[in-house]
Design an enzyme around this catalytic site. Structure first.
Site, mmCIF file in Angstrom:
data_model
loop_
_atom_site.group_PDB
_atom_site.id
_atom_site.type_symbol
_atom_site.label_atom_id
_atom_site.label_comp_id
_atom_site.label_asym_id
_atom_site.label_seq_id
_atom_site.Cartn_x
_atom_site.Cartn_y
_atom_site.Cartn_z
ATOM 1 N N LYS A 194 -23.167 -36.843 25.393
ATOM 2 C CA LYS A 194 -21.852 -37.387 25.737
ATOM 3 C C LYS A 194 -21.531 -37.155 27.209
ATOM 4 C CE LYS A 194 -17.054 -37.623 24.237
ATOM 5 N NZ LYS A 194 -16.069 -37.275 23.196
ATOM 6 N N GLU A 200 -29.750 -28.167 26.693
ATOM 7 C CA GLU A 200 -30.954 -28.361 25.882
ATOM 8 C C GLU A 200 -31.493 -29.775 26.028
ATOM 9 O OE1 GLU A 200 -28.128 -25.639 23.455
ATOM 10 O OE2 GLU A 200 -27.983 -27.354 24.832
ATOM 11 N N GLY A 253 -18.703 -36.206 19.341
ATOM 12 C CA GLY A 253 -20.142 -36.119 19.153
ATOM 13 C C GLY A 253 -20.587 -36.216 17.705
ATOM 14 N N ARG A 254 -19.941 -35.455 16.797
ATOM 15 C CA ARG A 254 -20.401 -35.454 15.404
ATOM 16 C C ARG A 254 -19.913 -36.687 14.645
ATOM 17 N NH1 ARG A 254 -17.034 -31.551 16.569
ATOM 18 N NH2 ARG A 254 -15.006 -31.327 15.557
ATOM 19 N N GLU A 339 -18.161 -27.553 11.821
ATOM 20 C CA GLU A 339 -17.709 -27.642 13.212
ATOM 21 C C GLU A 339 -16.317 -28.255 13.272
ATOM 22 O OE1 GLU A 339 -20.552 -28.079 16.652
ATOM 23 O OE2 GLU A 339 -19.606 -30.045 16.747
ATOM 24 N N HIS A 370 -35.546 -24.712 -8.524
ATOM 25 C CA HIS A 370 -36.500 -23.605 -8.654
ATOM 26 C C HIS A 370 -36.326 -22.580 -7.531
ATOM 27 C CE1 HIS A 370 -38.827 -25.521 -11.905
ATOM 28 N NE2 HIS A 370 -38.419 -26.632 -11.330
ATOM 29 N N LYS A 480 -22.776 -20.496 24.564
ATOM 30 C CA LYS A 480 -23.362 -21.272 25.668
ATOM 31 C C LYS A 480 -23.043 -20.631 27.015
ATOM 32 C CE LYS A 480 -23.353 -25.913 23.603
ATOM 33 N NZ LYS A 480 -22.850 -27.297 23.776
#
Length: 509
Positions: A194, A200, A253-254, A339, A370, A480
């Protein structure tokens, strides 16, 4: 969005003090299934939303509806679609629905223009304008990666027009694994950020450029597409403006896979399928916006969630996809829900004073049966469960595969509710464990879009009911900041444990 009013607070206390009938007792009502189960007709087929095996009942609904009125829910819902600045802490709207064609007219028009730009580039690539393109390495993190990864994994099992590898982790092993499967001569790089400053993402992008250069690509930047709300920064970084696909600042963003962040989805599937993905989400938008609370499947789901977090002490919610194509959905929902609503203050900065979002976790059935279902059936934690399944199989093998898969899904919900008396405590199943089921007729771009939009709005409803802002995420910043201090050496010093770890890893002085 307002904070909790006195009326809302009284409502939560009333909810907690209601009688708590068992699921078996609730099913004594012959109309229960019809009351709490709704099938929606959507562009890609039907989805059945079955909340009958939760502890929702008329008494709890009435209290929650009163809280919704106290929290001005209907006006807050309208404000979301009207493009009001409901993200008060950042002073902006949250206009992801406009990307799907539902929202403020000017924002819908802007989204359509930006989609046209994305479509033109996608179709130009498919037509060979950038030479032969077999692969795309899509680099992002968080919402810039989770949504595309989910959609591409779910919808390209039968092949893709361009093979997409989504890379989010700063760990170089992730990028190396993607590059090992690609030929630099036929690979594009998408950089999704964005702000176009995400550490990263930008380090991974720089390494990908180096890989292109070492692979003989004379103009590495010519193989890059930028997906960003900061187009000037992308151009400054080196991307030609014709390959910069912007999206508005008002798209978080999400919530961004509907915007140009969805470029890798469109490139993999083709534009028609991406348009169907948007249409499926828009159908849920219209249902959520126009349907009264009593029949609204989104509101029903959120109210069910709130019963468990606010009145029954449940700290987690589990999501199990009984379809391999949806294996990434729990990871996607973790970010969306935790978030958005994992906060300890209201939108007006006051202490929340009650539980916020539950911890979202899950996996794929039947694998999970399982691994973790022992705790669900007999553990001391009561954990609400969401089951997702698809009627039409995604494989061409013996139908027994899919029949047994669905049988297991439905059996687990039945067993959690019914329980079973055992000859001793180790063989005793208490039952009365809640679950909800979302059963899709088919899994395709439209139904996947609908499922994602349903969960977006479900998250929004819970936030409004609790008086929170689901569209900021300051909690991700502190770590961060400290990481940057370590990298630059400008930090004030750390605790002895952290200092020892840095020294052992050879980081810092």
């Amino acid at each position: 969005m307002v904070g909790q009013s006195d009326a809302g607070q009284v409502g939560w206390e009333k909810l907690a003090n209601l009688a708590k009938p068992t699921l078996k007792a609730l099913f004594a009502d012959p109309a229960r299934l019809d009351s709490w189960c709704t099938t929606l007709d959507l562009p890609g087929g039907t989805i059945r939303f079955d909340w009958s095996k939760t502890h929702l009942d008329a008494a709890a609904w009435a209290v929650l509806a009163d809280i919704a009125r106290a929290m001005d829910f209907e006006n807050r819902r309208a404000a979301l679609f009207d493009g009001d600045a409901i993200n008060a802490s950042e002073g902006r709207a949250a206009e992801h629905t406009a990307q799907r064609g539902v929202g403020k007219e000017t924002s819908v028009d802007e989204a359509a223009a930006l989609h046209a730009r994305t479509r033109a580039l996608v179709e130009a690539i498919h037509d060979g304008a950038l030479g032969e393109v077999k692969s795309l390495i899509h680099i992002g993190i968080g919402g810039s990666a989770l949504g595309p990864a989910l959609a591409i994994d779910a919808l390209t099992r039968d092949g893709a027009r361009v093979v997409v590898h989504v890379v989010s982790n700063i760990d170089g092993c992730a990028l190396e694994a993607a590059m090992a499967q690609c030929d630099p001569a036929t690979t594009l790089i998408a950089v999704a950020s964005k702000t176009f400053t995400t550490t990263e993402t930008m380090i991974n992008a720089a390494s990908a450029l180096g890989w292109l250069r070492e692979g003989g690509v004379g103009d590495p930047y010519g193989r890059v597409v930028a997906l960003t709300a900061a187009p000037d920064k992308a151009v400054e970084w080196g991307v030609d403006e014709t390959r910069v696909l912007p999206f508005p600042e008002s798209v978080g963003g999400r919530y961004s896979l509907w915007s140009s962040i969805g470029f890798p989805i469109a490139l993999a599937l083709g534009w028609e399928d991406f348009a169907a993905f948007l249409d499926g989400a828009a159908a849920i938008d219209r249902h959520f916006l126009d349907t009264p609370l009593a029949e609204n499947v989104v509101v029903r789901a959120a109210f069910g969630d709130l019963i468990y977090t606010q009145a029954r002490g449940c700290q987690t919610r589990a999501v199990f996809a009984y379809d391999e194509r949806l294996k990434l959905l729990p990871s996607y929902l973790q970010q969306l829900e935790m978030e958005s609503n994992g906060k300890r203050v209201t939108a007006d900065g006051k202490p929340l004073g009650r539980p916020s979002a539950p911890i979202t976790w899950g996996g794929v059935g039947t694998d999970a049966q399982h691994a973790v279902f022992q705790l669900l059936h007999q553990g001391t934690h009561v954990i609400p469960v969401d089951f997702l399944a698809v009627i039409i199989s995604g494989d061409s093998l013996d139908p027994a595969h899919h029949r047994i898969l669905l049988s297991n899904c439905f059996a687990q919900g039945a067993a959690l509710m019914a329980g079973k008396a055992g000859s001793d405590l180790s063989r005793d199943y208490p039952g009365d464990r809640p679950s909800a089921t979302m059963l899709c007729e088919d899994l395709n771009p439209a139904t996947l879009g609908a499922l994602i939009a349903f969960h977006e709005h479900r998250t929004f409803v819970s936030a409004v009911m609790l008086g929170m802002n689901p569209f900021d995420q300051f909690g991700v910043e502190l770590g961060k900041e400290i990481a940057k201090q370590i990298e630059t050496g400008d930090g004030p010093g750390f605790d002895p444990s952290t200092e020892a770890l840095l020294a052992l890893a050879g980081i810092g002085d």
